[in-house]
Each structure stands twice: as structure tokens, then as C-alpha cells.
Design a protein around this motif. Sequence first.
Motif, mmCIF file in Angstrom:
data_model
loop_
_atom_site.group_PDB
_atom_site.id
_atom_site.type_symbol
_atom_site.label_atom_id
_atom_site.label_comp_id
_atom_site.label_asym_id
_atom_site.label_seq_id
_atom_site.Cartn_x
_atom_site.Cartn_y
_atom_site.Cartn_z
ATOM 1 N N ASP A 289 0.820 -1.078 -0.290
ATOM 2 C CA ASP A 289 -0.164 0.029 0.044
ATOM 3 C C ASP A 289 0.995 1.390 0.076
ATOM 4 O OD1 ASP A 289 -1.643 1.978 0.366
ATOM 5 O OD2 ASP A 289 -3.063 1.009 2.004
ATOM 6 N N PHE A 290 1.104 2.017 -0.976
ATOM 7 C CA PHE A 290 1.597 3.187 -1.226
ATOM 8 C C PHE A 290 1.326 4.216 -0.204
ATOM 9 C CE2 PHE A 290 2.451 7.211 -3.551
ATOM 10 C CZ PHE A 290 3.745 7.140 -3.592
ATOM 11 N N LYS A 291 0.280 4.422 0.284
ATOM 12 C CA LYS A 291 -0.202 5.342 1.359
ATOM 13 C C LYS A 291 0.536 5.078 2.429
ATOM 14 C CE LYS A 291 -4.982 5.883 -0.575
ATOM 15 N NZ LYS A 291 -5.181 5.014 -1.469
ATOM 16 N N ILE A 292 0.702 3.635 2.971
ATOM 17 C CA ILE A 292 1.327 3.412 4.187
ATOM 18 C C ILE A 292 2.928 3.839 4.001
ATOM 19 C CG2 ILE A 292 2.173 1.551 5.573
ATOM 20 C CD1 ILE A 292 -0.594 0.281 5.162
ATOM 21 N N ILE A 293 3.595 3.603 2.897
ATOM 22 C CA ILE A 293 4.931 3.874 2.542
ATOM 23 C C ILE A 293 4.885 5.435 2.878
ATOM 24 C CG2 ILE A 293 6.601 4.156 1.072
ATOM 25 C CD1 ILE A 293 6.284 1.231 1.829
ATOM 26 N N ARG A 294 4.104 6.294 2.547
ATOM 27 C CA ARG A 294 4.221 7.782 2.283
ATOM 28 C C ARG A 294 4.171 8.040 3.981
ATOM 29 N NH1 ARG A 294 -0.347 10.472 -1.168
ATOM 30 N NH2 ARG A 294 -1.702 9.037 0.032
ATOM 31 N N TYR A 295 3.078 7.544 4.579
ATOM 32 C CA TYR A 295 2.854 7.799 6.138
ATOM 33 C C TYR A 295 4.338 7.471 6.838
ATOM 34 C CZ TYR A 295 1.031 8.031 10.893
ATOM 35 O OH TYR A 295 1.079 8.281 12.056
ATOM 36 N N LEU A 296 4.880 6.177 6.418
ATOM 37 C CA LEU A 296 6.002 5.732 7.306
ATOM 38 C C LEU A 296 7.262 6.868 6.857
ATOM 39 C CD1 LEU A 296 6.396 1.940 6.734
ATOM 40 C CD2 LEU A 296 5.594 3.128 9.001
ATOM 41 N N CYS A 297 7.184 7.400 5.721
ATOM 42 C CA CYS A 297 8.453 8.165 5.477
ATOM 43 C C CYS A 297 8.062 9.789 6.047
ATOM 44 C CB CYS A 297 8.475 8.508 3.999
ATOM 45 S SG CYS A 297 9.126 7.272 2.925
ATOM 46 N N SER A 298 7.090 9.911 6.148
ATOM 47 C CA SER A 298 6.490 11.473 6.878
ATOM 48 C C SER A 298 6.826 11.147 8.529
ATOM 49 C CB SER A 298 5.084 11.675 6.776
ATOM 50 O OG SER A 298 4.161 10.856 7.396
ATOM 51 N N ILE A 299 6.827 10.277 9.122
ATOM 52 C CA ILE A 299 7.051 9.921 10.417
ATOM 53 C C ILE A 299 8.392 9.769 10.842
ATOM 54 C CG2 ILE A 299 4.541 9.259 11.246
ATOM 55 C CD1 ILE A 299 5.687 6.492 11.338
#
Length: 446
Positions: free
Chosen positions: A331-341
Motif C-alpha cells: 500500500d503506497f499510502k502506508i509507505i508515504r506515512y512511514l516516510c513522514s514520521i
Amino acid sequence: MNLQSGDPVSSTSSSPVSSLPANLKGRKVVLVNHSDSLGGAAVVSFRLLQALRKIGVDARMVVYTKTSDEANVADTGTRFFRGLAFIMERLGILPAVGFKYVNLYKVSTGDFALNIHRHPWVKEADIVCLNWINQGLMSLGGIRKLHRMGKKIVWTLHDMWAMTGICHHAYECENYVLECGHCPFLASPYSNDLSHRYWKKKHKLYQEVSIKYVTVSNWLEKLASKSSLLRDADVRTIHNAFPVDQFYTAPPRNLYSFLTPEKPNIILFGAARLDDPIKGLDYMIDALNYIFDNYPVLASKTAVYFFGAMKNPQALDQLRFSHRCFGLINDFKIIRYLCSISKVMVSSSLYETLGGTLIEGQAGGAIPVTFAPDGRADVVKHLQNGYVARYKDSRDLAEGILWALKSDITREELHQSVADRFSAPVIARRYAELFSEILAEDPSKN
């Protein structure tokens, strides 16, 4: 100002088609790759397809394995013949590698390939852009057939296969600089081995067929310039396209509660397969354990998040740091979130043709720390937007992580540093310029 949303940036009011080079309007482009989603080359090729279409290029994609529901992607051949081509090529290679499975997928010959010249989209195309075409999709003869059909050919290199006899990465071997032979992946110690025979086939093909080569990093371009097969060819670097505008540097609140940071500092490490030896997980663990043993206060405020498949889950047992492993994330959305935190994104790979996780990490505001004797040098500038550690030096990798944890580089600076170089519209424009250049060489296409 923080980028708070994952939504794409708004488009300009001008029509994408109106800004295309004049001789590219109305022309058709087909991208060719083994898959549209499985593997790094597949992901970036699919992103390029989307980016080209957004700027008005009539682009479609032909693959060996289709997993998406994208209307502009089609597979070729039946499932039976796709499987047969794959198996037959591997069976042909197996004796040459001494029946050693460890080397079976490090080389390819292109024999028994399906090829794509009969596909209707290919027949209609003005330009065929090859990407990762191995393991049953394309043969050298198939490339020659495209040339005979009058197709303009671009070949985007995601590894070294086009510049060697049979291997995808030469590692320390430099036989490809002269002529392949004495291949370290083969059981035969002879000069006229399988690698040399296919080196000769490629040499003959390249003399007969006009191909424009694109490497995804300056490092790969330098290797091509050294190689006996491509040193005189038309080779240039165009980086992979990344959806940088879809990343945000401040995570939305109350999203993915199961990923809520456990500590003030998060170090992120991701790969398709974490314990693939080429990813250098042992160097990462050694570096983190050094920090844990020598900087306990900082370590107590830091956790390590891993994402990616693992054949051996016990590989992380030696890590003393607080950590979590989320497995393979599609899920690309989860990858984005992990990068942001995350505060830091680490790559300890022994080589990378570019370093996609580092680009995505920076897009989300994470500071990259890496070894960079390869394509990652295009991504990370030492002590400017990240830290480049000495190759295979765990202690220096630890120093880089410490530097990043204490760094005051803003997340917005990191995001912009990759937006300017790797964003999808920027890369799509460069490909459009290349396609226009190719068409301009043939007046009949204008």
C-alpha cells in the motif's frame, strides 16, 4: 510550510498536449517491461507510463505479467506460453551455472522469449521503449525484429544486462570492459563460455540496430561508457520518475494508529526483501548496535521500523534496538506515512542502480544515510541533504545515523531537493524531449 496532504499538486491551466514537442503530437509510444507492478523496474516503468500520459504523450505498456487493472497496460501471449518461455530459458541456463540455484537468476540469455512484435499496440507504435525485458519476455532476435519493423527503439537500463554477456550485475568482475568470458557466475572456467557467446550476439545486434540507451543513474552511465558493448553507443542518464508531489512532510493526524511512533525518533529501513544479502542488513544491524551500546540516551529515544519481506525472520534477532518489522507493504499510502514520521532513512545496500527508498524517504522529509559507490550518489550529497558513509563500514554508517538524528535540515528542504530532480513531470519531459529527438532523425516521422 509543511505539505500536509498526499493529494497531487494542482495542474496548470495549459493543456499538456499543447506543450509537447510538435513532432511528438499524435505519435504512439509503447513501454515494455516484465511486469507493471512486480519489482523495482516494474514500479518505476508504470510510474513513467502515468507521467507520460499526464503530459499528453500517447503511451501504453506491454508486459509479461499484468497485475493492475490499468486499461493502458496489456500482457502478451497466453499464460501457458509465458510460463513455458520462462521455464525453458532457466532450464537452458541451469547446466551452465553448475546446477547451482544461487546463480540461476543472476544471469539471463533471452532465449525462448515470447517477444512483442505481433502485439497490436507495438505494431501501431512509432517508438518502443524497452525496460526490464528478461525472464521470458524479449530476446535479442525480438529486438532485431522491432528494428526491421521500422520502430524507433529506446532501451532504459535498470541494471547491467545490456552491457554484459549475460549477468544483471557484474559486481567486482570487469570482464565486460573487454569481452565477457571466464564468467564468475558459471561453472565453466573457459573464455568461450556462455557469457562470451552472448557477448558476441549482443555485439552483432548493436552493430546492426540503432538504439538510444537511457541509464537511470550517472553511475550506470559510467559503467556503460566503460563497457566494450556500449562505450560507443548513444547513452544518457534520465532518472526514474517518482510521485514526489504525493508525499507529505507532516503526517495527517489519527491516520494508521497501528503505525504510531513509539519513540521521538524513527529510523526507517525498507526493501522488497530485507534479508537479501545485497541489501546489507548485517551492516545496518552492526551500526545500530554500536549506537545502542555507546549512546544509550539517544537510543532510548529511538526506534527502528523495517518494511519488506524476509525469508529468515530471525535475521533481526541480533538487533538490540527497539524495533518493529511490518513485513512486505504494497500500500503506497502506508509507505508515504512511514516516510513522514521518520527522522532517518537508511540504505546499507552493497549496490543500488539509483536508490528509490532514499528518494521516497526525502520526499517525506527523512534524512538519507547510505553507502554510495553507485547510483545513490545521484540522490545523496554528503553533509548537504544526507550522509554518505564509507563503503561497507558499519562504524561510519553509525556516524551517519548519529549525524542525521542530530541534524537540523528541514523536512521541506529534503522534499524540495528530490522534487527538483526526480518528480514525475520533470522526468516525463526529459523522455518527451528524447522521443522528439529520435523522431527528428527520421523526416518520415515528422
